[in-house]
Design a protein around this motif. Structure first.
Motif, PDB file in Angstrom:
ATOM      1  N   ILE A   1      -4.246 -21.290 -51.857  1.00 56.09           N
ATOM      2  CA  ILE A   1      -3.249 -19.755 -51.631  1.00 56.09           C
ATOM      3  C   ILE A   1      -4.069 -19.150 -52.012  1.00 56.09           C
ATOM      4  O   ILE A   1      -4.982 -19.225 -52.855  1.00 56.09           O
ATOM      5  N   PRO A   2      -3.624 -17.656 -52.259  1.00 56.85           N
ATOM      6  CA  PRO A   2      -4.073 -16.537 -53.372  1.00 56.85           C
ATOM      7  C   PRO A   2      -3.247 -16.405 -54.502  1.00 56.85           C
ATOM      8  O   PRO A   2      -1.913 -17.140 -54.709  1.00 56.85           O
ATOM      9  N   SER A   3      -4.197 -16.259 -55.437  1.00 53.39           N
ATOM     10  CA  SER A   3      -3.614 -17.145 -57.192  1.00 53.39           C
ATOM     11  C   SER A   3      -2.816 -16.408 -57.498  1.00 53.39           C
ATOM     12  O   SER A   3      -2.456 -16.489 -58.148  1.00 53.39           O
ATOM     13  N   ALA A   4      -2.364 -15.157 -57.217  1.00 50.80           N
ATOM     14  CA  ALA A   4      -1.540 -14.256 -57.740  1.00 50.80           C
ATOM     15  C   ALA A   4       0.026 -15.704 -56.667  1.00 50.80           C
ATOM     16  O   ALA A   4       1.217 -14.918 -57.502  1.00 50.80           O
ATOM     17  N   TRP A   5       0.424 -16.047 -56.342  1.00 49.16           N
ATOM     18  CA  TRP A   5       1.712 -16.909 -55.624  1.00 49.16           C
ATOM     19  C   TRP A   5       1.717 -18.348 -56.487  1.00 49.16           C
ATOM     20  O   TRP A   5       2.713 -18.083 -56.612  1.00 49.16           O
ATOM     21  N   ALA A   6       0.951 -18.197 -57.144  1.00 45.20           N
ATOM     22  CA  ALA A   6       1.077 -19.095 -58.359  1.00 45.20           C
ATOM     23  C   ALA A   6       1.468 -19.266 -59.577  1.00 45.20           C
ATOM     24  O   ALA A   6       1.782 -17.716 -60.199  1.00 45.20           O
ATOM     25  N   VAL A   7       2.261 -19.751 -60.462  1.00 47.88           N
ATOM     26  CA  VAL A   7       3.095 -19.753 -62.142  1.00 47.88           C
ATOM     27  C   VAL A   7       2.678 -21.119 -63.083  1.00 47.88           C
ATOM     28  O   VAL A   7       2.668 -22.203 -62.563  1.00 47.88           O
ATOM     29  N   PRO A   8       1.505 -20.451 -63.940  1.00 45.13           N
ATOM     30  CA  PRO A   8       1.476 -21.972 -64.559  1.00 45.13           C
ATOM     31  C   PRO A   8       2.870 -22.694 -64.982  1.00 45.13           C
ATOM     32  O   PRO A   8       3.447 -21.454 -64.897  1.00 45.13           O
ATOM     33  N   LEU A   9       2.582 -23.478 -65.080  1.00 43.53           N
ATOM     34  CA  LEU A   9       4.165 -25.169 -65.292  1.00 43.53           C
ATOM     35  C   LEU A   9       4.472 -24.237 -67.164  1.00 43.53           C
ATOM     36  O   LEU A   9       3.046 -25.170 -67.745  1.00 43.53           O
ATOM     37  N   PRO A  10       5.823 -23.934 -67.241  1.00 41.81           N
ATOM     38  CA  PRO A  10       5.986 -23.725 -68.505  1.00 41.81           C
ATOM     39  C   PRO A  10       6.351 -24.613 -69.203  1.00 41.81           C
ATOM     40  O   PRO A  10       6.214 -25.942 -68.856  1.00 41.81           O
ATOM     41  N   GLU A  11       5.818 -24.481 -71.183  1.00 42.53           N
ATOM     42  CA  GLU A  11       6.096 -26.042 -71.322  1.00 42.53           C
ATOM     43  C   GLU A  11       8.084 -26.109 -71.717  1.00 42.53           C
ATOM     44  O   GLU A  11       8.349 -25.435 -71.219  1.00 42.53           O
ATOM     45  N   GLY A  12       8.323 -27.510 -71.341  1.00 41.16           N
ATOM     46  CA  GLY A  12       9.144 -28.216 -71.135  1.00 41.16           C
ATOM     47  C   GLY A  12       9.589 -28.332 -70.057  1.00 41.16           C
ATOM     48  O   GLY A  12      10.469 -29.365 -70.050  1.00 41.16           O
ATOM     49  N   LEU A  13       9.064 -28.350 -69.122  1.00 41.35           N
ATOM     50  CA  LEU A  13       9.389 -28.873 -67.684  1.00 41.35           C
ATOM     51  C   LEU A  13       7.467 -29.813 -67.074  1.00 41.35           C
ATOM     52  O   LEU A  13       6.620 -29.239 -67.619  1.00 41.35           O
ATOM     53  N   THR A  14       7.923 -30.825 -66.756  1.00 38.98           N
ATOM     54  CA  THR A  14       6.982 -31.953 -66.457  1.00 38.98           C
ATOM     55  C   THR A  14       6.620 -31.580 -64.864  1.00 38.98           C
ATOM     56  O   THR A  14       7.905 -30.386 -63.963  1.00 38.98           O
ATOM     57  N   LEU A  15       5.261 -31.583 -64.177  1.00 37.10           N
ATOM     58  CA  LEU A  15       5.472 -31.287 -62.275  1.00 37.10           C
ATOM     59  C   LEU A  15       6.082 -31.481 -61.625  1.00 37.10           C
ATOM     60  O   LEU A  15       6.997 -31.759 -61.157  1.00 37.10           O
ATOM     61  N   ARG A  16       6.986 -33.241 -62.072  1.00 30.11           N
ATOM     62  CA  ARG A  16       7.949 -34.061 -60.978  1.00 30.11           C
ATOM     63  C   ARG A  16       9.672 -32.916 -61.143  1.00 30.11           C
ATOM     64  O   ARG A  16       9.769 -32.986 -60.587  1.00 30.11           O
ATOM     65  N   GLU A  17       9.630 -32.244 -61.970  1.00 31.90           N
ATOM     66  CA  GLU A  17      10.945 -31.839 -62.755  1.00 31.90           C
ATOM     67  C   GLU A  17      10.974 -30.257 -62.257  1.00 31.90           C
ATOM     68  O   GLU A  17      11.817 -29.815 -61.732  1.00 31.90           O
ATOM     69  N   SER A  18       9.675 -29.478 -61.869  1.00 28.81           N
ATOM     70  CA  SER A  18      10.102 -28.509 -61.294  1.00 28.81           C
ATOM     71  C   SER A  18       9.851 -28.339 -59.786  1.00 28.81           C
ATOM     72  O   SER A  18      10.562 -27.670 -59.239  1.00 28.81           O
ATOM     73  N   MET A  19       9.941 -29.823 -59.901  1.00 33.60           N
ATOM     74  CA  MET A  19      10.036 -29.966 -58.155  1.00 33.60           C
ATOM     75  C   MET A  19      11.324 -30.744 -57.679  1.00 33.60           C
ATOM     76  O   MET A  19      11.890 -30.125 -56.818  1.00 33.60           O
ATOM     77  N   ALA A  20      12.119 -31.469 -58.824  1.00 29.34           N
ATOM     78  CA  ALA A  20      13.182 -30.852 -58.368  1.00 29.34           C
ATOM     79  C   ALA A  20      14.391 -30.135 -58.655  1.00 29.34           C
ATOM     80  O   ALA A  20      15.170 -29.788 -58.212  1.00 29.34           O
ATOM     81  N   LEU A  21      13.443 -28.568 -59.153  1.00 32.26           N
ATOM     82  CA  LEU A  21      14.626 -27.639 -59.220  1.00 32.26           C
ATOM     83  C   LEU A  21      14.001 -27.156 -57.843  1.00 32.26           C
ATOM     84  O   LEU A  21      14.480 -26.551 -57.162  1.00 32.26           O
ATOM     85  N   GLY A  22      12.555 -26.511 -57.855  1.00 31.07           N
ATOM     86  CA  GLY A  22      11.887 -25.975 -56.268  1.00 31.07           C
ATOM     87  C   GLY A  22      12.072 -25.050 -56.422  1.00 31.07           C
ATOM     88  O   GLY A  22      13.137 -23.912 -57.445  1.00 31.07           O
ATOM     89  N   THR A  23      12.391 -24.205 -54.600  1.00 31.19           N
ATOM     90  CA  THR A  23      13.269 -23.133 -54.894  1.00 31.19           C
ATOM     91  C   THR A  23      14.203 -22.744 -54.632  1.00 31.19           C
ATOM     92  O   THR A  23      14.917 -21.866 -55.521  1.00 31.19           O
ATOM     93  N   ALA A  24      15.289 -24.111 -54.596  1.00 28.09           N
ATOM     94  CA  ALA A  24      16.701 -23.647 -54.978  1.00 28.09           C
ATOM     95  C   ALA A  24      17.151 -24.028 -55.883  1.00 28.09           C
ATOM     96  O   ALA A  24      17.628 -23.023 -55.930  1.00 28.09           O
ATOM     97  N   GLY A  25      16.182 -24.315 -57.257  1.00 26.76           N
ATOM     98  CA  GLY A  25      16.831 -24.103 -58.631  1.00 26.76           C
ATOM     99  C   GLY A  25      16.284 -22.774 -58.818  1.00 26.76           C
ATOM    100  O   GLY A  25      17.013 -22.449 -60.144  1.00 26.76           O
ATOM    101  N   PHE A  26      15.356 -22.381 -58.628  1.00 30.95           N
ATOM    102  CA  PHE A  26      14.605 -21.245 -58.492  1.00 30.95           C
ATOM    103  C   PHE A  26      15.405 -19.651 -57.974  1.00 30.95           C
ATOM    104  O   PHE A  26      15.722 -19.233 -58.977  1.00 30.95           O
ATOM    105  N   THR A  27      15.851 -20.177 -57.168  1.00 29.86           N
ATOM    106  CA  THR A  27      17.097 -18.985 -56.348  1.00 29.86           C
ATOM    107  C   THR A  27      18.607 -19.426 -57.295  1.00 29.86           C
ATOM    108  O   THR A  27      18.809 -18.302 -57.488  1.00 29.86           O
TER     109      THR A  27
END
Length: 331
Positions: free
Chosen positions: A109-135
């Motif tokens: 992908i273009p590098s501008a699409w990526a966000v560093p995983l913030p401290e306090g979230l695991t990779l799995r947790e970030s996808m338990a949120l995903g676009t739905a949680g972000f929205t």
């Protein structure tokens, strides 16, 4: 580094139907971009199900790999934007639409699409949120910026058992709001109360009286994922100076409405777009999801499936029978 990997591939057949299967692909097949990411988790969204079934409003070019969400580690960054091994989240933009998405072990992908995983979230947790949680978090942030405060009264969340709705209920409750959850699934009351809802209403009760020019003032704010008559009724019942956010069309993309809520009560309608959201705002929202707004029962909001077991979940979300979030684990 391995050069072959597994991916869910959607193909159009000669009779204009669509077939889904797990196939082996090569990294050389991936589209151009500065960032190569080894995907560990993705998630299932309604848009993914549409893409997987060949909906032309989402994806027109096949073969294609859906998945509008992805979380994993950077393999390489040709522009030096990330160090190899850095954990990143990718949501929105063109991922999983016309650009091969997160239902694969690798994405480029273009590098501008990526966000560093913030401290306090695991990779799995970030996808338990995903676009739905972000929205959901974007919606809550819009209410906050519009001046909707907990002491001003109830906040309505429509489509509350879905991905966006369930996480919005959890975030708002954690932030101190009294949340009224509206749903068409009356059997899910205990689930919604468990997320922090103070009251659960059947969808019909929210819409009742919506044919009138204005309804009795009730909501200080609204997070709406339904559109159509539900959104119209919510606007008509919002208190003076309140804010209603709109991020979905589960009920209908149409909105039949008069101007009275806006010119007599000063209600504002805020559209929520998670696809082209600017990078600084993305980082701010993901930071909140990793900290003060992180749902305390994130595990209960999601189930996990492997890529080869995704078909049943795709059918469930298309039928409106899915509760919460589905995390997709890449092998």
């Amino acid at each position: 580094m391995e050069t072959r990997f597994q991916a869910l591939v959607v193909e159009k057949t000669q009779d204009q139907k669509f077939e889904r299967s797990i196939k082996e692909r090569s990294i050389d097949d991936l589209p151009p971009g500065e960032l190569l990411v080894r995907v560990r988790y993705s998630s299932l969204n309604y848009k993914d199900a549409l893409s997987a079934t060949g909906h032309p409003g989402v994806t027109r070019n096949f073969p294609h790999t859906p998945g509008i969400d992805a979380a994993g580690e950077v393999v390489s960054a040709s522009d030096g934007s990330f160090q190899p091994g850095a954990a990143v989240i990718v949501t929105g933009y063109d991922l999983g639409m016309e650009t091969d998405g997160g239902y694969a072990q690798y994405i480029r992908i273009p590098s501008a699409w990526a966000v560093p995983l913030p401290e306090g979230l695991t990779l799995r947790e970030s996808m338990a949120l995903g676009t739905a949680g972000f929205t959901a978090a974007l919606s809550v942030l819009s209410l906050v910026k519009a001046g909707v405060r907990p002491e001003q009264g109830d906040v309505l969340v429509t489509g509350a058992t879905g991905g966006v709705g369930s996480i919005a209920v959890s975030i708002l409750a954690r932030a101190g709001y009294r949340v009224v959850a509206a749903t068409g699934k009356t059997t899910e009351e205990s689930f919604l109360y468990g997320l922090g809802a103070a009251e659960v209403l059947p969808r019909e009760q929210v819409i009742a009286g919506g044919e009138r020019p204005l309804m009795k003032e009730r909501w200080a704010g609204v997070v709406d994922v339904a559109g159509g008559p539900t959104l119209a009724a919510a606007l008509k019942a919002t208190r003076y100076g309140g804010c209603v956010t709109c991020c979905g069309l589960v009920s209908s993309p149409e909105l039949t409405l008069n101007v009275y809520p806006f010119i007599l009560r000063g209600v504002s309608l805020q559209g929520i777009d998670s696809v082209q959201c600017p990078a600084p705002l993305r980082r701010e929202v993901w930071g909140k999801l990793a900290g003060e707004w992180k749902p305390p029962k994130l595990e209960e909001l999601s189930c996990e499936v492997e890529l080869n077991a995704l078909e049943r979940e795709i059918q469930a979300i298309l039928a409106g029978a899915l509760r919460g979030r589905v995390v997709v684990r890449l092998p």
